[in-house]
Design a protein around this motif. Structure first.
Motif, mmCIF file in Angstrom:
data_model
loop_
_atom_site.group_PDB
_atom_site.id
_atom_site.type_symbol
_atom_site.label_atom_id
_atom_site.label_comp_id
_atom_site.label_asym_id
_atom_site.label_seq_id
_atom_site.Cartn_x
_atom_site.Cartn_y
_atom_site.Cartn_z
ATOM 1 N N LEU A 194 20.477 -28.396 14.615
ATOM 2 C CA LEU A 194 20.390 -29.612 13.809
ATOM 3 C C LEU A 194 21.408 -30.664 14.235
ATOM 4 C CD1 LEU A 194 19.962 -28.118 10.214
ATOM 5 C CD2 LEU A 194 18.221 -29.253 11.605
ATOM 6 N N LYS A 195 22.054 -30.496 15.370
ATOM 7 C CA LYS A 195 23.128 -31.428 15.748
ATOM 8 C C LYS A 195 22.628 -32.854 15.940
ATOM 9 C CE LYS A 195 22.919 -29.988 20.611
ATOM 10 N NZ LYS A 195 23.685 -29.332 21.707
ATOM 11 N N GLY A 196 21.341 -33.041 16.220
ATOM 12 C CA GLY A 196 20.794 -34.387 16.345
ATOM 13 C C GLY A 196 20.740 -35.143 15.032
ATOM 14 N N ARG A 197 20.934 -34.436 13.903
ATOM 15 C CA ARG A 197 20.897 -35.064 12.579
ATOM 16 C C ARG A 197 22.285 -35.396 12.029
ATOM 17 N NH1 ARG A 197 16.033 -34.277 9.580
ATOM 18 N NH2 ARG A 197 14.461 -33.109 10.742
ATOM 19 N N LEU A 198 23.322 -35.056 12.758
ATOM 20 C CA LEU A 198 24.673 -35.190 12.221
ATOM 21 C C LEU A 198 25.026 -36.628 11.865
ATOM 22 C CD1 LEU A 198 26.535 -32.733 14.611
ATOM 23 C CD2 LEU A 198 26.270 -32.450 12.142
ATOM 24 N N GLU A 199 24.738 -37.564 12.741
ATOM 25 C CA GLU A 199 25.139 -38.952 12.500
ATOM 26 C C GLU A 199 24.439 -39.533 11.276
ATOM 27 O OE1 GLU A 199 25.462 -43.243 14.873
ATOM 28 O OE2 GLU A 199 24.669 -41.460 15.890
ATOM 29 N N ALA A 200 23.150 -39.221 11.114
ATOM 30 C CA ALA A 200 22.393 -39.768 9.982
ATOM 31 C C ALA A 200 22.670 -39.030 8.679
ATOM 32 C CB ALA A 200 20.891 -39.721 10.301
ATOM 33 N N PHE A 201 23.246 -37.833 8.763
ATOM 34 C CA PHE A 201 23.445 -37.001 7.576
ATOM 35 C C PHE A 201 24.883 -36.480 7.567
ATOM 36 C CE2 PHE A 201 21.700 -32.968 5.249
ATOM 37 C CZ PHE A 201 22.444 -33.302 4.125
ATOM 38 N N PRO A 202 25.836 -37.290 7.081
ATOM 39 C CA PRO A 202 27.245 -36.861 7.070
ATOM 40 C C PRO A 202 27.494 -35.614 6.227
ATOM 41 C CG PRO A 202 27.055 -39.230 6.718
ATOM 42 C CD PRO A 202 25.674 -38.670 6.618
ATOM 43 N N GLY A 203 26.600 -35.281 5.312
ATOM 44 C CA GLY A 203 26.765 -34.089 4.493
ATOM 45 C C GLY A 203 26.361 -32.806 5.185
ATOM 46 N N LEU A 204 25.900 -32.916 6.448
ATOM 47 C CA LEU A 204 25.496 -31.744 7.228
ATOM 48 C C LEU A 204 26.688 -31.193 7.994
ATOM 49 C CD1 LEU A 204 23.310 -29.849 8.468
ATOM 50 C CD2 LEU A 204 22.886 -31.661 10.163
ATOM 51 N N PHE A 205 26.844 -29.875 7.956
ATOM 52 C CA PHE A 205 27.949 -29.186 8.615
ATOM 53 C C PHE A 205 27.369 -28.014 9.400
ATOM 54 C CE2 PHE A 205 31.082 -25.807 8.783
ATOM 55 C CZ PHE A 205 32.283 -26.446 9.061
ATOM 56 N N LEU A 206 27.673 -27.926 10.685
ATOM 57 C CA LEU A 206 27.149 -26.854 11.540
ATOM 58 C C LEU A 206 28.284 -25.953 12.010
ATOM 59 C CD1 LEU A 206 24.644 -28.877 13.761
ATOM 60 C CD2 LEU A 206 24.208 -27.713 11.583
ATOM 61 N N LEU A 207 28.097 -24.655 11.845
ATOM 62 C CA LEU A 207 29.083 -23.658 12.267
ATOM 63 C C LEU A 207 28.640 -23.037 13.582
ATOM 64 C CD1 LEU A 207 31.668 -22.074 11.392
ATOM 65 C CD2 LEU A 207 30.115 -20.337 10.478
ATOM 66 N N LYS A 208 29.572 -22.945 14.527
ATOM 67 C CA LYS A 208 29.298 -22.361 15.844
ATOM 68 C C LYS A 208 30.417 -21.380 16.182
ATOM 69 C CE LYS A 208 26.088 -25.607 17.224
ATOM 70 N NZ LYS A 208 24.865 -25.426 18.025
ATOM 71 N N ALA A 209 30.185 -20.521 17.171
ATOM 72 C CA ALA A 209 31.227 -19.579 17.576
ATOM 73 C C ALA A 209 30.996 -19.108 18.999
ATOM 74 C CB ALA A 209 31.274 -18.389 16.631
ATOM 75 N N PHE A 210 32.079 -18.758 19.664
ATOM 76 C CA PHE A 210 32.012 -18.136 20.988
ATOM 77 C C PHE A 210 31.839 -16.620 20.874
ATOM 78 C CE2 PHE A 210 34.077 -22.123 21.734
ATOM 79 C CZ PHE A 210 33.728 -22.504 23.022
ATOM 80 N N THR A 211 32.064 -16.091 19.683
ATOM 81 C CA THR A 211 32.126 -14.653 19.450
ATOM 82 C C THR A 211 30.915 -13.916 19.996
ATOM 83 O OG1 THR A 211 33.329 -15.130 17.413
ATOM 84 C CG2 THR A 211 32.422 -12.910 17.661
ATOM 85 N N LYS A 212 29.733 -14.283 19.527
ATOM 86 C CA LYS A 212 28.518 -13.558 19.871
ATOM 87 C C LYS A 212 27.976 -14.011 21.229
ATOM 88 C CE LYS A 212 28.860 -11.991 15.650
ATOM 89 N NZ LYS A 212 29.810 -12.932 15.051
ATOM 90 N N THR A 213 27.910 -15.337 21.432
ATOM 91 C CA THR A 213 27.267 -15.880 22.618
ATOM 92 C C THR A 213 27.965 -15.441 23.899
ATOM 93 O OG1 THR A 213 26.685 -17.807 21.284
ATOM 94 C CG2 THR A 213 26.422 -18.003 23.659
ATOM 95 N N TYR A 214 29.294 -15.469 23.894
ATOM 96 C CA TYR A 214 30.047 -15.189 25.115
ATOM 97 C C TYR A 214 30.863 -13.898 25.025
ATOM 98 C CZ TYR A 214 28.853 -20.026 26.170
ATOM 99 O OH TYR A 214 28.176 -21.205 26.403
ATOM 100 N N GLY A 215 30.579 -13.047 24.063
ATOM 101 C CA GLY A 215 31.268 -11.769 23.972
ATOM 102 C C GLY A 215 32.773 -11.914 23.834
ATOM 103 N N MET A 216 33.222 -12.789 22.921
ATOM 104 C CA MET A 216 34.645 -13.088 22.784
ATOM 105 C C MET A 216 35.181 -12.737 21.402
ATOM 106 S SD MET A 216 34.645 -16.699 24.929
ATOM 107 C CE MET A 216 36.141 -17.281 24.163
ATOM 108 N N ALA A 217 34.636 -11.694 20.781
ATOM 109 C CA ALA A 217 35.037 -11.340 19.420
ATOM 110 C C ALA A 217 36.541 -11.076 19.311
ATOM 111 C CB ALA A 217 34.257 -10.109 18.954
ATOM 112 N N GLY A 218 37.138 -10.482 20.322
ATOM 113 C CA GLY A 218 38.561 -10.150 20.265
ATOM 114 C C GLY A 218 39.484 -11.345 20.376
ATOM 115 N N LEU A 219 38.983 -12.474 20.841
ATOM 116 C CA LEU A 219 39.816 -13.673 20.984
ATOM 117 C C LEU A 219 39.813 -14.547 19.751
ATOM 118 C CD1 LEU A 219 39.137 -14.826 24.653
ATOM 119 C CD2 LEU A 219 41.337 -14.237 23.663
#
Length: 350
Positions: A194-219
């Motif tokens: 939904l990152k394309g909606r961020l500017e039009a919708f300031p009440g939108l908040f997106l959570l991301k992480a390196f943990t799962k995608t890049y196998g970085m849970a320990g960092l």
């Protein structure tokens, strides 16, 4: 650290013998070599404090996500961002689905917020349906928490449903929190954000992480995207200085260059997930139709303890609201590892 409290999540390999960990949904290929290299090369600089503003990492993330740099806040894992977000918004009432990741409710309740639950139904494959839209139109909640793909079900929210959720929340001035931590390993990794909606919708908040995608849970490295700069400033004031370590910052910047690795991981999941699901269903287990790198399953007999006796750890989902005893989650791993899991399950079940 946890003090005299049971860990409610997967990944606890400590104090027990585990040869195969299916309890956490990290990348089946592990950690990219460039990330490991960046961590090693950071060792001579450990005498320095990390950059409190994560300047290099935030710049790399802005280029990667295609958003302004001041839309980004980094944290010590996604969990820290969940808690600082809940503290910053000060919501009195919030709406979550059930089942879903338990830390949303835990973080909200820690701030004295009342948590309302919308049940997802097994007969619908735990999908977010039109019924949720009806709940949303009438809810007194000031914030809504969603996870797409959802944890532990692996279900992506349909694009038209998600678009309508955004419209309702924007019209009703409801804050919308969407956890996209598993998105890049999902079926719609390129189109569902939904990152394309961020500017039009300031009440939108997106959570991301390196943990799962890049196998970085320990960092412990996560980040969020929002056009609400005031909110991000409040969140930044809610955590300690230097919360993102120097090795984590450099590893994150290195990870963003590992797109070939990410593509190979995605292709492996696309190939192995249906194979693993079929193997589990052949054992007469109910398997939720997942679109992510993990599978939710239901069994009439206990599986976690006898698997652990064989050195295999899976996620017991009995503590998820809306599930209970007999529900488990397993990660999609390599073909050999998946075969070892189904072989062990076959011995237990038969």
């Amino acid at each position: 650290m946890l003090y005299q409290t049971l860990n409610a999540h997967g990944g606890d390999l400590y104090g027990r013998t585990v040869e195969l960990d299916f309890s956490v949904n990290t990348n089946p290929l592990g950690t990219p070599p460039a990330v490991i290299k960046a961590v090693r090369e950071s060792a001579p600089d450990l005498c320095q404090y990390p950059d409190p503003c994560c300047r290099e990492l935030a710049g790399a993330l802005a280029a990667y996500e295609g958003v302004p740099e001041d839309y980004i806040l980094c944290g010590c894992g996604a969990a820290e961002l969940i808690y600082s977000y809940c503290r910053a918004i000060g919501a009195r009432t919030a709406l979550v689905t059930a089942p879903t990741f338990s830390e949303y409710a835990a973080a909200l309740q820690a701030e004295g917020c009342q948590v309302l639950s919308h049940p997802l139904r097994e007969e619908d494959g735990f999908e977010v349906t039109e019924a949720f839209l009806r709940t949303l139109r009438d809810t007194p909640a000031g914030a809504v928490f969603l996870c797409s793909p959802n944890n532990p079900t692996g279900r992506l929210i349909q694009e038209e449903i998600l678009a309508e959720i955004c419209r309702i929340c924007q019209d009703r001035d409801i804050r919308l929190f969407v956890d996209e931590c598993f998105l890049e390993l999902s079926d719609r990794s390129r189109t569902a954000s939904l990152k394309g909606r961020l500017e039009a919708f300031p009440g939108l908040f997106l959570l991301k992480a390196f943990t799962k995608t890049y196998g970085m849970a320990g960092l412990r490295l996560g980040y969020c995207l929002s056009a609400d700069r005031e909110l991000l400033a409040k969140m930044g004031r809610a955590v300690q200085p230097w919360n993102v370590s120097l090795p984590a910052q450099r590893a994150g910047a290195a990870a963003l260059g590992e797109q070939d690795f990410l593509q190979r991981s995605w292709e492996l999941i696309q190939e192995e997930r249906p194979r693993l699901a079929a193997g589990l269903e052949a054992l007469r287990l109910w398997v939720c139709p997942s679109q992510a790198n993990y599978l939710l399953l239901k069994s009439e007999q206990e599986l976690a303890a006898p698997l652990l006796e064989r050195g295999i750890l899976i996620r017991d989902c009995s503590n998820y609201e809306g599930l209970g005893c007999g529900w488990y989650r397993v990660a999609v791993k390599t073909r050999d590892e998946n075969r070892r899991l189904t072989a062990a399950l076959a011995k237990i079940i038969q």
